[in-house]
Design a protein around this motif. Sequence first.
Motif, PDB file in Angstrom:
ATOM      1  N   GLU A 125      -6.220  85.128  81.077  1.00  0.00           N
ATOM      2  CA  GLU A 125      -7.133  84.871  81.880  1.00  0.00           C
ATOM      3  C   GLU A 125      -8.526  85.621  81.690  1.00  0.00           C
ATOM      4  OE1 GLU A 125      -7.763  85.280  86.803  1.00  0.00           O
ATOM      5  OE2 GLU A 125      -5.987  85.032  86.012  1.00  0.00           O
ATOM      6  N   ALA A 126      -9.459  84.696  81.700  1.00  0.00           N
ATOM      7  CA  ALA A 126     -10.901  85.065  81.362  1.00  0.00           C
ATOM      8  C   ALA A 126     -11.718  85.301  82.753  1.00  0.00           C
ATOM      9  CB  ALA A 126     -11.612  84.212  80.538  1.00  0.00           C
ATOM     10  N   ASP A 127     -12.424  86.387  82.683  1.00  0.00           N
ATOM     11  CA  ASP A 127     -13.286  86.472  83.976  1.00  0.00           C
ATOM     12  C   ASP A 127     -14.747  85.839  83.537  1.00  0.00           C
ATOM     13  OD1 ASP A 127     -11.464  87.989  85.144  1.00  0.00           O
ATOM     14  OD2 ASP A 127     -12.012  89.964  84.036  1.00  0.00           O
ATOM     15  N   GLU A 128     -14.914  85.777  82.505  1.00  0.00           N
ATOM     16  CA  GLU A 128     -16.144  85.100  82.083  1.00  0.00           C
ATOM     17  C   GLU A 128     -16.172  84.812  80.693  1.00  0.00           C
ATOM     18  OE1 GLU A 128     -20.960  87.183  81.393  1.00  0.00           O
ATOM     19  OE2 GLU A 128     -19.553  87.854  83.160  1.00  0.00           O
ATOM     20  N   VAL A 129     -16.969  83.596  80.232  1.00  0.00           N
ATOM     21  CA  VAL A 129     -16.881  83.342  78.976  1.00  0.00           C
ATOM     22  C   VAL A 129     -18.178  83.194  78.506  1.00  0.00           C
ATOM     23  CG1 VAL A 129     -16.366  81.375  77.294  1.00  0.00           C
ATOM     24  CG2 VAL A 129     -14.688  81.745  79.226  1.00  0.00           C
ATOM     25  N   ILE A 130     -18.604  83.395  77.406  1.00  0.00           N
ATOM     26  CA  ILE A 130     -20.301  83.604  76.795  1.00  0.00           C
ATOM     27  C   ILE A 130     -20.181  82.682  75.482  1.00  0.00           C
ATOM     28  CG2 ILE A 130     -21.867  84.997  76.077  1.00  0.00           C
ATOM     29  CD1 ILE A 130     -19.278  86.566  77.743  1.00  0.00           C
ATOM     30  N   VAL A 131     -21.270  81.791  75.891  1.00  0.00           N
ATOM     31  CA  VAL A 131     -21.505  80.966  74.580  1.00  0.00           C
ATOM     32  C   VAL A 131     -22.907  81.288  74.097  1.00  0.00           C
ATOM     33  CG1 VAL A 131     -21.868  78.659  73.611  1.00  0.00           C
ATOM     34  CG2 VAL A 131     -20.100  79.254  75.378  1.00  0.00           C
ATOM     35  N   PHE A 132     -23.149  82.051  72.784  1.00  0.00           N
ATOM     36  CA  PHE A 132     -24.445  82.351  72.429  1.00  0.00           C
ATOM     37  C   PHE A 132     -24.528  81.630  70.983  1.00  0.00           C
ATOM     38  CE2 PHE A 132     -26.556  85.259  69.322  1.00  0.00           C
ATOM     39  CZ  PHE A 132     -27.848  85.300  69.497  1.00  0.00           C
ATOM     40  N   GLY A 133     -25.679  80.954  71.106  1.00  0.00           N
ATOM     41  CA  GLY A 133     -26.218  79.916  70.101  1.00  0.00           C
ATOM     42  C   GLY A 133     -27.507  80.411  69.684  1.00  0.00           C
ATOM     43  N   SER A 134     -27.845  80.222  68.193  1.00  0.00           N
ATOM     44  CA  SER A 134     -29.033  80.469  67.692  1.00  0.00           C
ATOM     45  C   SER A 134     -29.402  79.562  66.485  1.00  0.00           C
ATOM     46  CB  SER A 134     -29.181  81.853  67.422  1.00  0.00           C
ATOM     47  OG  SER A 134     -28.187  82.164  66.413  1.00  0.00           O
ATOM     48  N   ALA A 135     -30.654  79.121  66.435  1.00  0.00           N
ATOM     49  CA  ALA A 135     -31.206  78.266  65.442  1.00  0.00           C
ATOM     50  C   ALA A 135     -32.421  78.705  65.199  1.00  0.00           C
ATOM     51  CB  ALA A 135     -31.222  76.985  65.823  1.00  0.00           C
ATOM     52  N   LYS A 136     -32.824  79.311  63.731  1.00  0.00           N
ATOM     53  CA  LYS A 136     -34.040  79.901  63.344  1.00  0.00           C
ATOM     54  C   LYS A 136     -35.335  79.048  63.860  1.00  0.00           C
ATOM     55  CE  LYS A 136     -36.423  81.712  59.524  1.00  0.00           C
ATOM     56  NZ  LYS A 136     -36.245  81.690  57.785  1.00  0.00           N
ATOM     57  N   GLU A 137     -35.089  77.650  63.914  1.00  0.00           N
ATOM     58  CA  GLU A 137     -36.299  76.931  64.291  1.00  0.00           C
ATOM     59  C   GLU A 137     -36.677  76.796  65.662  1.00  0.00           C
ATOM     60  OE1 GLU A 137     -32.883  74.162  63.661  1.00  0.00           O
ATOM     61  OE2 GLU A 137     -33.786  75.795  62.411  1.00  0.00           O
ATOM     62  N   LEU A 138     -35.371  76.822  66.505  1.00  0.00           N
ATOM     63  CA  LEU A 138     -35.387  76.681  68.064  1.00  0.00           C
ATOM     64  C   LEU A 138     -35.535  77.755  68.744  1.00  0.00           C
ATOM     65  CD1 LEU A 138     -32.803  73.852  68.049  1.00  0.00           C
ATOM     66  CD2 LEU A 138     -35.206  73.481  67.978  1.00  0.00           C
ATOM     67  N   GLY A 139     -34.750  78.825  68.456  1.00  0.00           N
ATOM     68  CA  GLY A 139     -34.553  80.084  69.055  1.00  0.00           C
ATOM     69  C   GLY A 139     -33.092  80.249  69.467  1.00  0.00           C
ATOM     70  N   PHE A 140     -32.839  80.745  70.723  1.00  0.00           N
ATOM     71  CA  PHE A 140     -31.344  80.917  70.942  1.00  0.00           C
ATOM     72  C   PHE A 140     -31.269  80.821  72.339  1.00  0.00           C
ATOM     73  CE2 PHE A 140     -33.204  85.228  71.788  1.00  0.00           C
ATOM     74  CZ  PHE A 140     -32.339  85.508  72.905  1.00  0.00           C
ATOM     75  N   GLY A 141     -29.785  80.447  72.855  1.00  0.00           N
ATOM     76  CA  GLY A 141     -29.336  80.466  74.139  1.00  0.00           C
ATOM     77  C   GLY A 141     -28.268  80.934  74.283  1.00  0.00           C
TER      78      GLY A 141
END
Length: 180
Positions: A125-141
């Motif tokens: 069971e996960a309490d929280e799931v984190i998605v981290f995405g990055s791209a040099k030309e766009l930034g990150f989210g």
Amino acid sequence: MKRTIKYTFYILFAAVLLVSCASSGSLQSYFVDNQEASNFISQDFPLSMVKLDKSNFTEEQNEAYNSVSKLNFLGYKANGNNDLTLKAEIKKVKAILSDSKYNDLMEFSDKGRKVIVKYIGTDDEADEVIVFGSAKELGFGIIRILGDDMSPDKMSTLFVALQKAKVDESQLQDIMNFFK
């Protein structure tokens, strides 16, 4: 002499207390600290707001989708003039996510974009799931996925399905416009 020992004990106790209270930072505090900073965008929305075609979802993917209740998004926009700041911010986020409380779920790269998915909780069971995405030309989210009875295994199959699903992009227009 007793007084000196007593004061020494209090000083040591206070030092231990202060050191134990110091934190290396949490993802939640990173969100709060940067939600109104320049080059950042922050949005919270219930999953029910995101309409997508679930007709091809398996029962397991539907369960995972229905276990999610809320999404918190924080994005940082690259603009050519802030490369050093972008790298520093990515380094901060990666330092937070390197904490042992974050378990690896999946990681992939596509066309110069890197995505890391982690979770807090147990294998069941996960309490929280984190998605981290990055791209040099766009930034990150960063997306914090919050819900009840989220299973890491089911969430990973949901992410695979979401990559193929048809999402009404007009719902996410503010975020997409931010990165343009």
